[in-house]
Design a protein around this motif. Structure first.
Motif: not given
Length: 224
Positions: A67-70, A155-160, A164-165
């Motif tokens: 779960l990510a936010t900006p 690793d970013s909001h909706g991307g990155g 390998k993870q």
């Protein structure tokens, strides 16, 4: 084949709401694209419980829930650290490590994770066994437009994404609540008995979107 694969494998699928009782998502290969995104209208959390079941034979680090936010790419993250043999919970990019988990390959595991902003305490329930309670981040809610997914770690909001993870295997019974679930309710979830469905993510009425090579199938059952 049709009965076995209730799927449509797609490059991008429109969001749908569906009762997924008895179903699972299959992630069949290592990828930096394949994922399932969950939609919710809730944007402010002073507490969280997430439960899921997973089945994998991976012998490397991999994501279980993201779960990510900006503001924070790891606002609520569940991750397996294979090097240290630890289940990790990240809250607002702050990590709690839970060792001693018997995370055996090629079998279903039930994982529930709780956190509350007032105390900052996080706890992991692995196959029904509670961990010690550890401190991560307190005093501030998880707030903002959330992007929730399984299959990839943000690793970013909706991307990155990093292949390998990524998660390879099967996942089912994903639920999320905006409060700390009681120990009895968690045990009912683990034992697949009657429990209160998630009021943020409800596997029995799930609003989701499949991206790339992910399959929706009947959950594997043991025959006697």
């Amino acid at each position: 084949m049709k009965a076995l694969l209730l799927l449509v494998m797609m490059t991008t699928c429109a969001a749908i709401t569906q009762d997924l009782s008895g179903k699972m998502f299959t992630f069949p290969l290592e990828s930096n694209r394949a994922r399932v995104m969950f939609n919710t209208t809730k944007t402010d959390f002073n507490a969280v419980t997430v439960c899921h079941r997973s089945f994998t034979d991976l012998k490397r680090d991999h994501i279980l829930f993201s779960l990510a936010t900006p503001t924070h790419s790891n606002d609520f993250l569940i991750f397996w650290d294979n090097t240290n043999k630890e289940m990790e919970t990240h809250i607002k990019n702050k990590k709690a490590e839970f060792g001693g988990r018997d995370y055996k390959p090629n079998m279903w595991h039930s994982v529930c994770t709780t956190w509350e902003a007032s105390s900052g305490l996080v706890q992991l329930w692995f196959d029904g066994q509670p961990s010690v309670r550890k401190f991560t981040s307190s005093g501030f809610n998880i707030r903002g437009p959330v992007i929730i997914m399984i299959g990839q770690e943000q690793d970013s909001h909706g991307g990155g994404f990093d292949s390998k993870q990524s998660f390879v295997g099967m996942m089912s019974d994903v639920y999320m609540w905006d409060y700390v679930l009681s120990s009895c309710e968690i045990q009912n979830y683990v034992d697949d008995r009657n429990f209160t469905p998630g009021n943020v993510l409800n596997w029995r009425a799930l609003d989701y979107q499949i991206i790339d090579k992910v399959f929706l199938e009947n959950k594997i059952t043991v025959c006697y």
